[in-house]
Design a protein around this motif. Sequence first.
Motif, PDB file in Angstrom:
ATOM      1  N   ARG A 183     -26.426   2.974  -8.969  1.00  0.00           N
ATOM      2  CA  ARG A 183     -27.519   4.057  -8.478  1.00  0.00           C
ATOM      3  C   ARG A 183     -26.969   5.152  -7.561  1.00  0.00           C
ATOM      4  O   ARG A 183     -27.596   5.901  -7.176  1.00  0.00           O
ATOM      5  CB  ARG A 183     -28.553   3.195  -7.707  1.00  0.00           C
ATOM      6  CG  ARG A 183     -29.575   2.495  -8.740  1.00  0.00           C
ATOM      7  CD  ARG A 183     -30.588   1.825  -7.983  1.00  0.00           C
ATOM      8  NE  ARG A 183     -31.489   1.316  -8.764  1.00  0.00           N
ATOM      9  CZ  ARG A 183     -32.664   1.715  -9.148  1.00  0.00           C
ATOM     10  NH1 ARG A 183     -32.985   3.018  -8.931  1.00  0.00           N
ATOM     11  NH2 ARG A 183     -33.556   0.851  -9.992  1.00  0.00           N
ATOM     12  N   SER A 184     -25.762   4.883  -7.011  1.00  0.00           N
ATOM     13  CA  SER A 184     -25.266   5.504  -5.801  1.00  0.00           C
ATOM     14  C   SER A 184     -24.110   6.838  -6.330  1.00  0.00           C
ATOM     15  O   SER A 184     -23.834   6.752  -7.548  1.00  0.00           O
ATOM     16  CB  SER A 184     -24.433   4.871  -5.053  1.00  0.00           C
ATOM     17  OG  SER A 184     -25.177   3.700  -4.450  1.00  0.00           O
ATOM     18  N   GLU A 185     -24.118   7.693  -5.624  1.00  0.00           N
ATOM     19  CA  GLU A 185     -23.460   8.968  -5.888  1.00  0.00           C
ATOM     20  C   GLU A 185     -21.858   8.564  -5.931  1.00  0.00           C
ATOM     21  O   GLU A 185     -21.021   8.923  -6.470  1.00  0.00           O
ATOM     22  CB  GLU A 185     -23.726  10.029  -5.120  1.00  0.00           C
ATOM     23  CG  GLU A 185     -22.912  11.509  -5.196  1.00  0.00           C
ATOM     24  CD  GLU A 185     -23.148  12.406  -4.361  1.00  0.00           C
ATOM     25  OE1 GLU A 185     -22.666  13.585  -4.385  1.00  0.00           O
ATOM     26  OE2 GLU A 185     -23.827  12.344  -3.328  1.00  0.00           O
ATOM     27  N   SER A 186     -21.598   7.796  -4.737  1.00  0.00           N
ATOM     28  CA  SER A 186     -19.986   7.497  -4.398  1.00  0.00           C
ATOM     29  C   SER A 186     -20.036   6.126  -4.166  1.00  0.00           C
ATOM     30  O   SER A 186     -20.936   5.649  -3.061  1.00  0.00           O
ATOM     31  CB  SER A 186     -19.399   8.519  -3.922  1.00  0.00           C
ATOM     32  OG  SER A 186     -19.841   8.513  -2.328  1.00  0.00           O
ATOM     33  N   CYS A 187     -19.035   5.239  -3.957  1.00  0.00           N
ATOM     34  CA  CYS A 187     -18.891   3.892  -3.260  1.00  0.00           C
ATOM     35  C   CYS A 187     -17.401   3.803  -2.976  1.00  0.00           C
ATOM     36  O   CYS A 187     -16.594   4.350  -3.543  1.00  0.00           O
ATOM     37  CB  CYS A 187     -19.341   2.717  -4.300  1.00  0.00           C
ATOM     38  SG  CYS A 187     -21.047   2.857  -4.771  1.00  0.00           S
ATOM     39  N   LYS A 188     -17.187   3.000  -1.893  1.00  0.00           N
ATOM     40  CA  LYS A 188     -15.820   2.592  -1.504  1.00  0.00           C
ATOM     41  C   LYS A 188     -15.734   1.435  -0.627  1.00  0.00           C
ATOM     42  O   LYS A 188     -16.615   0.978  -0.302  1.00  0.00           O
ATOM     43  CB  LYS A 188     -15.418   3.699  -0.483  1.00  0.00           C
ATOM     44  CG  LYS A 188     -16.372   3.889   0.700  1.00  0.00           C
ATOM     45  CD  LYS A 188     -15.578   5.147   1.602  1.00  0.00           C
ATOM     46  CE  LYS A 188     -16.364   5.130   2.956  1.00  0.00           C
ATOM     47  NZ  LYS A 188     -15.960   6.343   3.839  1.00  0.00           N
ATOM     48  N   GLN A 189     -14.689   0.887  -0.584  1.00  0.00           N
ATOM     49  CA  GLN A 189     -14.457  -0.338   0.220  1.00  0.00           C
ATOM     50  C   GLN A 189     -12.981  -0.303   0.755  1.00  0.00           C
ATOM     51  O   GLN A 189     -12.003   0.154   0.343  1.00  0.00           O
ATOM     52  CB  GLN A 189     -14.445  -1.801  -0.572  1.00  0.00           C
ATOM     53  CG  GLN A 189     -14.570  -3.044   0.090  1.00  0.00           C
ATOM     54  CD  GLN A 189     -14.789  -4.122  -0.947  1.00  0.00           C
ATOM     55  OE1 GLN A 189     -15.223  -3.861  -1.849  1.00  0.00           O
ATOM     56  NE2 GLN A 189     -15.458  -5.033  -0.037  1.00  0.00           N
ATOM     57  N   GLU A 190     -13.092  -0.289   2.251  1.00  0.00           N
ATOM     58  CA  GLU A 190     -11.892   0.013   2.943  1.00  0.00           C
ATOM     59  C   GLU A 190     -10.922  -1.415   3.236  1.00  0.00           C
ATOM     60  O   GLU A 190     -11.695  -2.473   3.350  1.00  0.00           O
ATOM     61  CB  GLU A 190     -12.036   0.511   4.387  1.00  0.00           C
ATOM     62  CG  GLU A 190     -12.681   2.035   4.539  1.00  0.00           C
ATOM     63  CD  GLU A 190     -12.693   2.507   5.797  1.00  0.00           C
ATOM     64  OE1 GLU A 190     -12.625   1.831   6.758  1.00  0.00           O
ATOM     65  OE2 GLU A 190     -13.127   3.874   5.958  1.00  0.00           O
ATOM     66  N   ILE A 191      -9.461  -1.255   3.168  1.00  0.00           N
ATOM     67  CA  ILE A 191      -8.756  -2.397   3.445  1.00  0.00           C
ATOM     68  C   ILE A 191      -7.562  -1.956   4.511  1.00  0.00           C
ATOM     69  O   ILE A 191      -7.209  -0.632   4.382  1.00  0.00           O
ATOM     70  CB  ILE A 191      -8.028  -2.948   1.956  1.00  0.00           C
ATOM     71  CG1 ILE A 191      -9.078  -3.027   0.816  1.00  0.00           C
ATOM     72  CG2 ILE A 191      -7.189  -3.931   2.284  1.00  0.00           C
ATOM     73  CD1 ILE A 191      -8.340  -3.335  -0.443  1.00  0.00           C
ATOM     74  N   ARG A 192      -7.490  -2.677   5.339  1.00  0.00           N
ATOM     75  CA  ARG A 192      -6.628  -2.385   6.374  1.00  0.00           C
ATOM     76  C   ARG A 192      -5.403  -3.683   6.354  1.00  0.00           C
ATOM     77  O   ARG A 192      -5.756  -4.530   6.665  1.00  0.00           O
ATOM     78  CB  ARG A 192      -6.996  -2.167   7.703  1.00  0.00           C
ATOM     79  CG  ARG A 192      -5.990  -2.182   8.936  1.00  0.00           C
ATOM     80  CD  ARG A 192      -6.514  -2.085  10.236  1.00  0.00           C
ATOM     81  NE  ARG A 192      -5.626  -1.782  11.193  1.00  0.00           N
ATOM     82  CZ  ARG A 192      -5.190  -0.637  11.696  1.00  0.00           C
ATOM     83  NH1 ARG A 192      -5.972   0.335  11.246  1.00  0.00           N
ATOM     84  NH2 ARG A 192      -4.140  -0.384  12.438  1.00  0.00           N
ATOM     85  N   TYR A 193      -4.098  -3.286   6.171  1.00  0.00           N
ATOM     86  CA  TYR A 193      -3.180  -4.398   6.243  1.00  0.00           C
ATOM     87  C   TYR A 193      -2.101  -3.881   7.304  1.00  0.00           C
ATOM     88  O   TYR A 193      -1.481  -2.883   7.197  1.00  0.00           O
ATOM     89  CB  TYR A 193      -2.505  -4.396   4.971  1.00  0.00           C
ATOM     90  CG  TYR A 193      -1.523  -5.759   4.834  1.00  0.00           C
ATOM     91  CD1 TYR A 193      -2.010  -6.869   4.849  1.00  0.00           C
ATOM     92  CD2 TYR A 193      -0.080  -5.496   4.845  1.00  0.00           C
ATOM     93  CE1 TYR A 193      -1.072  -8.001   4.639  1.00  0.00           C
ATOM     94  CE2 TYR A 193       0.711  -6.392   4.665  1.00  0.00           C
ATOM     95  CZ  TYR A 193       0.240  -7.842   4.742  1.00  0.00           C
ATOM     96  OH  TYR A 193       1.124  -8.871   4.489  1.00  0.00           O
ATOM     97  N   ASP A 194      -2.073  -4.857   8.224  1.00  0.00           N
ATOM     98  CA  ASP A 194      -0.932  -4.576   9.619  1.00  0.00           C
ATOM     99  C   ASP A 194      -0.005  -5.551   9.160  1.00  0.00           C
ATOM    100  O   ASP A 194      -0.060  -7.035   8.881  1.00  0.00           O
ATOM    101  CB  ASP A 194      -1.647  -5.069  10.702  1.00  0.00           C
ATOM    102  CG  ASP A 194      -2.954  -4.193  11.195  1.00  0.00           C
ATOM    103  OD1 ASP A 194      -2.899  -2.912  10.811  1.00  0.00           O
ATOM    104  OD2 ASP A 194      -3.997  -4.539  11.382  1.00  0.00           O
ATOM    105  N   CYS A 195       1.305  -5.074   9.450  1.00  0.00           N
ATOM    106  CA  CYS A 195       2.376  -5.833   8.890  1.00  0.00           C
ATOM    107  C   CYS A 195       3.512  -5.810  10.124  1.00  0.00           C
ATOM    108  O   CYS A 195       3.838  -4.803  10.789  1.00  0.00           O
ATOM    109  CB  CYS A 195       2.916  -5.500   7.684  1.00  0.00           C
ATOM    110  SG  CYS A 195       3.371  -3.621   7.704  1.00  0.00           S
ATOM    111  N   TYR A 196       4.313  -6.771  10.266  1.00  0.00           N
ATOM    112  CA  TYR A 196       5.448  -6.929  11.137  1.00  0.00           C
ATOM    113  C   TYR A 196       6.654  -7.437   9.955  1.00  0.00           C
ATOM    114  O   TYR A 196       6.621  -8.751   9.871  1.00  0.00           O
ATOM    115  CB  TYR A 196       5.283  -7.694  12.349  1.00  0.00           C
ATOM    116  CG  TYR A 196       6.440  -7.461  13.310  1.00  0.00           C
ATOM    117  CD1 TYR A 196       6.107  -6.699  14.196  1.00  0.00           C
ATOM    118  CD2 TYR A 196       7.491  -8.296  13.299  1.00  0.00           C
ATOM    119  CE1 TYR A 196       7.256  -6.453  15.217  1.00  0.00           C
ATOM    120  CE2 TYR A 196       8.539  -8.203  14.331  1.00  0.00           C
ATOM    121  CZ  TYR A 196       8.341  -7.401  15.161  1.00  0.00           C
ATOM    122  OH  TYR A 196       9.459  -7.131  16.380  1.00  0.00           O
TER     123      TYR A 196
END
Length: 482
Positions: A183-196
């Motif tokens: 039903r939507s024009e656009s969709c997204k899902q954010e991912i953040r990966y912090d690494c050492y």
Amino acid sequence: MKMKGISSLLVVALIASTECTSGNKIALNSVPEPNSVADLEKMISIMMAKIEELAKNNAQLKLNVAQLERNDEHLKSLLENKMEDRLQYLEAVTRQITPPTCETLASLGVTRTGSYLVDPDGVLRGDPPIRVLCDMKTDPVSTIVLHDSMGNTEVKHCPKPGCYRRRVAYDASVKQMNALIERSESCKQEIRYDCYSTALTVSGTNYAWWVDRHGEPQYYWAGSHAGKHVCSCGLTDNCVDPTVPCNCDAEASQWESDVGAITNRTALPIKELRFGNLRFKSQEANYTLGGLVCMGKAPSPNNPAESCSSLRKAGHTRTGYYLISTKKGRLDVVLCQMDLEDADSSFQLDTGARIAEKSVSFNVYRTSDLTSPGRIPFERTEVNIGNAMDPNSGIFTATLDGIYAFHFHFLSSLVNRDTMVQIRQNGATKGMMYASIDSVWHNSGNSFLFSLKSGDQVDVHLDRGGLHSIFARFVGYLLYPM
């Protein structure tokens, strides 16, 4: 005086007994001092009568209290039942008016960001409504499905590829999320990966990935680059090490981050996260996965739509008859039962009614005699809607699959010769018309129904004899598109 002392003690004891029994008090100054034993006995008799009366009153009071308690319980039960009935009613009403997305809520005038019920897969069908976060401050408005992994999470010691696993449980069913995405024009899902000192990929070995809604592993961490290991910095060529596609792949001895948004609608929502390559105590990593964010309204389908499903996605929710285009050049009348699932065989019912998007019909005739055998051309045209008839060559070319009706009539013009006319489809004879030599002037003709494919040709052919001027007329039209 001794009698008075004893009597006073008796009176006090009786009064104390009365207070303990009934809770009522008798003032000491209301009890006269006895002057004799007879007076004392009389006083005791009076007091005993009062105690008995108070005891009866106390018992009645207890009965009244018990009755009140029963009445109170009954009222509570009635109120609870009323409230339950009311809640069920409100829930039923809510399901009938629950909007499909936050975008719809905004169009109804809702401006406050907050938690709301929406029903992407349709009112009174499919799965129950879901609770989402509506961010009314974004443009367009955002519908956000939350899950149980929203916070920042540490990845523990895990040396092998994907040995850390986190399955994501959303506050919505898969069916509702798929419907929201459609039903939507656009969709997204954010991912953040912090690494050492921890890489996502080392020497072609993927230690980390996420699983899409189809159960397939994906190694890209931004955009919609299926099949390619890349992060946001790799797409913009600004990673800390230009030779690797992700900041974390540099395995720097400092904290780095790869942050991106997955925008591939066919992959969302993310079902599972897998991480690894944490062998030593000096290696650390944590991640944050955002909610499924869908914005705007999907563009309306072509007019007319291709199916009942596309009509549903465009917001049509009422069961009824609709025009759809399943084949070029025609419209089909179908019954869309919007209260059923798309996969139900009765969801879209074909009525058999067809409408051609463009009408096809012609009416041509001759203005002079014709005695030479061959395909019959025509010199005048009264009707040629759709321009499917070429009067100069006498050839009709079907522009659409369907059932066509044709009529040809003529008057013979030669004495002592029969006249024979054929109607042909792609050069093959399909029908005959005949005028006998028994009459100098003889009128003949016939009508035909042909099932034609687009591009098929129909003409009339003079086999022998002759046609008399304006009496030769050829008519045809599309009767039913297929």
